[in-house]
Enzyme design. Structure first.
Site, PDB file in Angstrom:
ATOM      1  N   GLY A 178      56.350 105.356 104.758  1.00 39.35           N
ATOM      2  CA  GLY A 178      56.096 105.014 103.365  1.00 39.35           C
ATOM      3  C   GLY A 178      57.352 104.540 102.682  1.00 39.35           C
ATOM      4  N   PRO A 179      57.225 104.051 101.460  1.00 35.44           N
ATOM      5  CG  PRO A 179      56.315 102.859  99.697  1.00 35.44           C
ATOM      6  CD  PRO A 179      55.971 103.891 100.712  1.00 35.44           C
ATOM      7  N   PRO A 180      60.624 104.338 100.119  1.00 37.19           N
ATOM      8  CG  PRO A 180      62.695 103.263 100.241  1.00 37.19           C
ATOM      9  CD  PRO A 180      61.225 102.986 100.160  1.00 37.19           C
ATOM     10  N   GLY A 181      61.469 107.435  98.525  1.00 31.58           N
ATOM     11  CA  GLY A 181      61.242 108.244  97.335  1.00 31.58           C
ATOM     12  C   GLY A 181      59.840 108.749  97.141  1.00 31.58           C
ATOM     13  CE  LYS A 189      59.741 108.211 104.061  1.00 28.22           C
ATOM     14  NZ  LYS A 189      59.790 107.584 102.734  1.00 28.22           N
ATOM     15  CB  THR A 190      62.506 114.753 102.951  1.00 30.59           C
ATOM     16  OG1 THR A 190      63.026 113.566 103.553  1.00 30.59           O
ATOM     17  CG2 THR A 190      63.350 115.940 103.363  1.00 30.59           C
ATOM     18  CD  GLU A 233      62.462  87.584  75.978  1.00 27.21           C
ATOM     19  OE1 GLU A 233      61.368  88.014  76.412  1.00 27.21           O
ATOM     20  OE2 GLU A 233      63.375  87.200  76.730  1.00 27.21           O
ATOM     21  CG  HIS A 242      58.153  85.283  78.057  1.00 28.44           C
ATOM     22  ND1 HIS A 242      57.713  84.488  79.089  1.00 28.44           N
ATOM     23  CD2 HIS A 242      59.510  85.290  78.135  1.00 28.44           C
ATOM     24  CE1 HIS A 242      58.763  84.041  79.778  1.00 28.44           C
ATOM     25  NE2 HIS A 242      59.868  84.499  79.199  1.00 28.44           N
ATOM     26  CG  ASP A 258      61.107  83.627  82.676  1.00 26.76           C
ATOM     27  OD1 ASP A 258      61.073  84.811  83.062  1.00 26.76           O
ATOM     28  OD2 ASP A 258      61.477  83.284  81.541  1.00 26.76           O
TER      29      ASP A 258
END
Length: 624
Positions: free
Chosen positions: A207-210, A213-214, A432, A435, A508
């Site tokens: 899986g992704p870091p963080g 898992k540990t 901005e 957007h 962008d």
């Protein structure tokens, strides 16, 4: 659970320390007390020595290659003080000494007694051994020279400290269900053995870091109440050839003695990389030897009869050697993915117990505003909010602290010291607002929550914050086109208001082009090329390094068609953004004027502005 890491004494360690102390003592004594190793001989100039010879004051002379030592007569003519001088090239010296009746001879080989013999022959090897022992002891741990081949795994056993259980893990319910079976086997293995079932020898957490898992591996050990050996894959690899394989053997020997137990290898890819593209043919590479030993040890469990389960974690499963992933070794792969909305809320509730929350904090709203956040990200978010509250000398954390913490994580720190000129600030404001106005009309599960012209992070001079209203796993073609139009809204606003463009839209444009190319080459959303994929299917990559999948070999005509289709998608979105802003020009001026006064617009005021945006007909937008 507590950690057993008490060093065990050994004779090699004791001998090494003694040698180190002896060597250090000798060096200190020889530097500060040189007279203990022989009386010093006064040095005189060579000219004084010649004068004393001419005056008949010298009794005997010992001529050496680097030094002349001589003894002078006292007042009664008896042997007196011994002096030394540095010789120079003087062929007349023997003649002068003979004329004056001075006894002279060549200096004998140095023999300063048994102390100097010990120093010159015994002590240097002892110093070398002591220095070697010191560095080996530091690199290998408390077992001295033999510790190079010892495992560096930390052993967690039942103790007085609070243990980690499944109650401390949230957001990965499917993974917890998978690992619950491992817990049941460790608690009551006979129930599975009696029916003939074979429990997986190895479980690979990917899986992704963080994502925890540990933490999940520790929770399995905590639930089962068995010893837990924890080690990183990089700790097996050592400078000395064969040390990694020896450490693997030692680790599994220790585990078998404490069975039933769990071995957890973090970052398995450090030693488990595929050997297919290693670039060597002989099997003498240190990392390959370590991997081969790991494979052999995992095969040997059934022979030894020890109940030892290997858990491993990696965020790069695509590079692991196939021999690791075959049945009988790492039989099962458990995906530990980023949590959904319910998972994020559960994680926030766990970490919120450790801090003081104010009455206005809405954890569900925070979970809604943090899509894509892993467990470690949410833990960091709670900590950032607590730091902000403490910095402001408040006793509890407010919702505003969490909002600011989210913006810190997403956009970076505010840089109020970066002062923009009035012209640049005006350009950023209209950019901005462009957007925001285009994004307010686009379909999808997001809404514009904030407009700011305060610089943040490394490069952002302003930003428009869009927050999701729900978790989305699929996107329609019109939603992707809407995202591209929103990205081009800033550039379109600059064209309408100032009649020119700046470099502010560089990021962008990059993101818009990437989305359009993915529509054509990956998602099959091309009207010209049809439902075809022109990018090769990629293996799982949880690191998100931004490397695009390699494109299939295509003809020049197809490559040209892809480029034209990408350009057409981006240009259509650009025209759509221009049409929306032209129709809402007055509203854009009003919002831009307001944001130049306040620098930030959010909340109810912003929603009142955006509710006035008038849509345009799609056919009219394309015609423009």
């Amino acid at each position: 659970m507590s950690i057993k890491n008490k060093p065990q004494p050994s004779w090699s360690r004791v001998v090494g320390n003694i040698l180190l102390l002896v060597s250090g003592a000798y060096l200190l004594i020889s530097i500060f007390f040189p007279q203990l190793f022989g009386p010093p001989i006064p040095q005189v100039p060579y000219s004084l020595f010649i004068d004393q010879v001419q005056d008949g004051k010298v009794l005997r002379v010992s001529v050496g290659q680097n030094q002349i030592q001589y003894q002078i007569k006292d007042e009664e003519g008896k042997p007196g003080q011994i002096l030394a001088t540095t010789p120079i090239f003087d062929l007349e010296l023997p003649k002068r000494l003979e004329e004056k009746g001075v006894e002279f001879a060549a200096a004998p080989p140095p023999n300063n007694g048994w102390i100097n013999n010990i120093i010159s022959w015994v002590l240097p090897p002892l110093i070398f051994v002591a220095i070697w022992q010191f560095f080996v002891g530091r690199s290998g741990g408390p077992q001295g020279a033999l510790s190079i081949t010892k495992s560096k795994a930390k052993v967690y056993v039942e103790g007085e400290a609070a243990k980690v259980t499944f109650a401390d893990v949230a957001g990965v319910e499917e993974a917890k269900v998978e690992l619950a079976e491992i817990v049941e086997f460790l608690k009551s293995p006979q129930r599975y053995i009696a029916i003939g079932a074979r429990i997986p020898k190895g479980v690979l957490l990917v899986g992704p870091p963080g994502t925890g898992k540990t933490l999940l591996a520790k929770a399995v050990a905590g639930e089962a109440g068995v010893p837990f050996f924890s080690i990183s894959g990089s700790e097996f690899v050592e400078l000395f050839v064969g040390a990694g394989a020896a450490r693997v053997r030692d680790l599994f020997e220790q585990a078998k003695k404490k069975a039933p137990c769990i071995i957890f290898i973090d970052e398995l890819d450090a030693i488990g990389k595929s050997r297919a593209n290693a670039g060597f043919f002989a099997g003498n590479d240190e990392r390959e030897q370590t991997l081969n030993q790991l494979l052999t040890e995992m095969d040997g469990f059934s022979v030894s009869g020890a109940t030892v389960i290997v858990l491993a974690a990696t965020n790069r499963p695509e590079i692991l050697d196939p021999a690791l992933l075959r049945p009988g070794r790492f039989d099962r792969q458990v995906l530990v993915d980023r949590p959904d909305l319910a998972g994020r809320l559960a994680i926030l509730e766990i970490y919120a117990r450790k801090v003081k929350l104010g009455p206005d904090v809405d954890l569900k709203a925070i979970a809604t505003r943090t899509p894509g956040f892993a467990g470690a990200d949410l833990a960091n978010l709670v900590n950032e909010a607590a730091l902000l509250a403490a910095r402001a000398h408040r006793e509890t954390i407010s919702q505003a602290d969490f909002t600011e913490a989210i913006e810190r994580v997403v956009a970076g720190l505010e840089k109020k010291s970066r002062v923009l000129s009035d012209k640049e600030k005006k350009i950023v404001a209209y950019h901005e607002v462009g957007h925001a106005l285009v994004g307010a009309l686009m379909p999808g599960g997001t809404k514009v929550a904030k407009i700011s012209i305060v610089p943040r992070g490394m490069a952002a001079l302003g930003y428009t914050l869009q927050l999701p209203t729900e978790d989305r796993f699929l996107m329609e073609e019109k939603e992707i086109r809407g995202q591209i139009a929103t990205l081009l809204g800033g550039r379109a606003a600059e064209e309408i208001v100032f009649g020119s463009i700046t470099t502010g839209a560089a990021n962008d444009l990059q993101r818009a082009t990437d989305l359009a190319e993915r529509m054509v080459t990956t998602y099959g959303m091309s009207k010209v090329l049809g439902p075809l994929a022109y990018e090769k299917g990629s293996q799982t990559n949880f690191l998100g390094d931004g490397v695009m999948n390699p494109r299939r070999v295509v003809s020049d005509a197809t490559a040209k068609a892809i480029d034209e289709e990408v350009k057409e998608i981006v240009e259509t979105a650009h025209q759509q953004a221009l049409a929306i802003l032209n129709k809402n020009r007055d509203l854009m001026e009003k919002i831009a004027t307001r944001i130049l006064e306040t620098e930030v617009i959010e909340g109810e005021e912003l929603q009142n502005f955006l509710s006035q945006v008038q849509p345009v007909d799609e056919k009219v937008a394309v015609a423009v």
